[in-house]
Design a protein around this motif. Structure first.
Motif, PDB file in Angstrom:
ATOM      1  N   CYS A   1      -3.804  -2.608   6.006  1.00  0.00           N
ATOM      2  CA  CYS A   1      -3.710  -3.047   4.619  1.00  0.00           C
ATOM      3  C   CYS A   1      -4.687  -4.193   4.386  1.00  0.00           C
TER       4      CYS A   1
ATOM      5  N   THR B   1      -2.332   7.252   3.511  1.00  0.00           N
ATOM      6  CA  THR B   1      -2.375   5.929   2.897  1.00  0.00           C
ATOM      7  C   THR B   1      -3.229   6.038   1.641  1.00  0.00           C
TER       8      THR B   1
ATOM      9  N   ILE C   1      -5.245   3.174   0.164  1.00  0.00           N
ATOM     10  CA  ILE C   1      -5.696   1.787   0.203  1.00  0.00           C
ATOM     11  C   ILE C   1      -6.788   1.586  -0.839  1.00  0.00           C
TER      12      ILE C   1
ATOM     13  N   THR D   1       0.823  -1.204   0.000  1.00  0.00           N
ATOM     14  CA  THR D   1       0.000   0.000   0.000  1.00  0.00           C
ATOM     15  C   THR D   1       0.861   1.261   0.000  1.00  0.00           C
TER      16      THR D   1
END
Length: 301
Positions: free
Chosen positions: A301, A260, A262, A241
Motif C-alpha cells: 500500500c 489489489t 492501488i 486499498t
C-alpha cells in the motif's frame, strides 16, 4: 462448568454465536453458556464510512477489551472484521467450517448486476465491492451504505437504493438467502479476506479454553484463513486499498486468486502453493511462502 461468550448485538452476530455454541455444546453437552452482547464503536458510528473512522477493527475493540479484562472467556467474530495483528495476550482459538465465501447481488428491480442501467444506484461502502462492481458494470452509480445486514435490506426495500451486494454467508445465517438474485462468482467478484469464516478469540494463557477450542477447530478453513490473512499483512494490514482473495484447497495444493486496486490500478495475482504434512501442521511455513510470493510481486500500500 460455565463460560461467558462475548459478541456484538446484531442479528447476524447472534446467529454466528449460536452456530459456535452448537459446536461447543456438541463437544461438551453439560456446558453452561452466558451470552454477553456488547455494542461496539462500529455499531454506534453507523453514519460514516468505516475507512474514515478507523476501519473494521471498530467492530471488535470493545469485545477484545472485555476479553482482556476477563469479563468474558471467549469472543466470537466474523473473521473478516479481524485485524492482522491481535492485541498482546489474545489469539485465534479456532474457526468453524467456512460458509459460502461469495457475494450476492440483491435488487427489487434487476436480476443481475450487469443488467443495471446507467444511473441506477448500488449501495455499498466497501472499496472492494465498488471496484469489482464497476469492473462488471461501469454505468451504475455507487452510493455509500452502512449498517448491518437487515438494516441494508430495509434501505433497499424503502427505495433508498436500487441494489445492494452482501455476503452470501451473512444472508444464509439470518435466513434471508431467498432475496438473492445473483451469486457473484468468487473467481470474478473476489471475496474479502476470510469472508464467511466465524472465529473464536481467546486469551493465550487460558490453557483450558484453548484446549477445548483446538478440538473444534476446522483445519481446512484455518489454513485458508492463514493464507488470506498473510496476503493482507503483506500489502499493509488494514490499509484503505481495495483488495480481495479467493482460495481453494485441492489435496496438497492451495490455489488462489487475489487482487489489489492501488491508486486506481486493478491487478490480479494467481498462484498455486504446495504443502506437505509438516507445513500443514506448522502453518507458519505456508504463511512465509505466501508472503514471499506477494513480496516479490511488490504489492504494498
Amino acid at each position: 462448568m460455565k463460560i461467558k461468550i462475548g459478541t456484538r448485538s446484531s442479528a447476524l452476530a447472534f446467529a454466528q454465536t449460536s452456530l459456535f455454541m452448537k459446536e461447543l455444546t456438541t463437544l461438551l453437552p453439560d456446558l453452561e453458556i452466558d451470552i454477553i452482547k456488547i455494542k461496539t464503536t462500529g455499531d454506534i458510528l453507523y453514519d460514516r464510512p468505516l475507512v474514515d473512522i478507523g476501519g473494521k477493527s471498530l467492530f471488535i475493540k470493545e469485545i477484545e477489551e472485555a476479553l482482556l479484562d476477563k469479563r468474558i472467556d471467549i469472543a466470537v467474530h466474523s473473521m473478516k472484521d479481524m485485524p492482522v495483528d491481535l492485541p498482546p495476550g489474545l489469539k485465534i482459538g479456532c474457526v468453524l467450517p467456512r460458509e459460502d465465501c461469495a457475494d450476492a447481488f440483491i435488487s427489487l428491480k434487476y436480476d443481475k448486476l450487469s443488467e443495471m442501467p446507467k444511473g441506477a444506484t448500488l449501495g455499498t461502502c466497501s472499496g472492494r465491492r465498488k471496484v469489482l462492481a464497476h469492473n462488471i458494470n461501469n454505468k451504475i452509480d455507487i452510493k455509500g451504505l452502512r449498517g448491518n445486514v437487515l438494516t441494508r435490506i430495509d434501505k433497499l426495500n424503502n427505495g433508498e437504493i436500487d441494489a445492494i451486494i452482501l455476503a452470501v454467508a451473512g444472508l444464509k445465517r439470518v435466513n434471508q438467502e431467498h432475496l438473492i438474485k445473483e451469486i457473484l462468482s468468487p473467481t470474478l467478484f473476489i471475496p474479502a479476506v476470510a469472508q464467511g469464516i466465524i472465529c473464536a478469540e481467546v486469551g493465550e494463557e487460558d490453557e483450558f479454553i484453548c484446549s477445548i477450542l483446538e478440538k473444534i477447530n476446522h483445519r481446512e478453513t484455518y489454513i485458508q484463513a492463514v493464507i488470506e490473512r498473510a496476503f493482507l499483512k503483506v500489502i499493509g494490514g488494514d490499509c484503505k486499498t481495495p483488495l480481495g482473495i479467493y482460495t481453494e484447497l485441492r489435496g496438497h495444493y492451495i490455489d488462489f486468486i487475489a487482487f489489489t486496486a492501488i491508486n486506481g490500478t486493478y491487478k490480479e495475482y494467481k498462484n498455486r502453493l504446495s504443502f506437505n504434512e509438516k507445513s500443514a501442521r506448522d502453518l507458519s511455513i505456508i504463511e512465509n511462502e505466501i508472503k514471499n510470493i506477494f513480496s516479490k510481486a511488490n504489492i504494498k500500500c
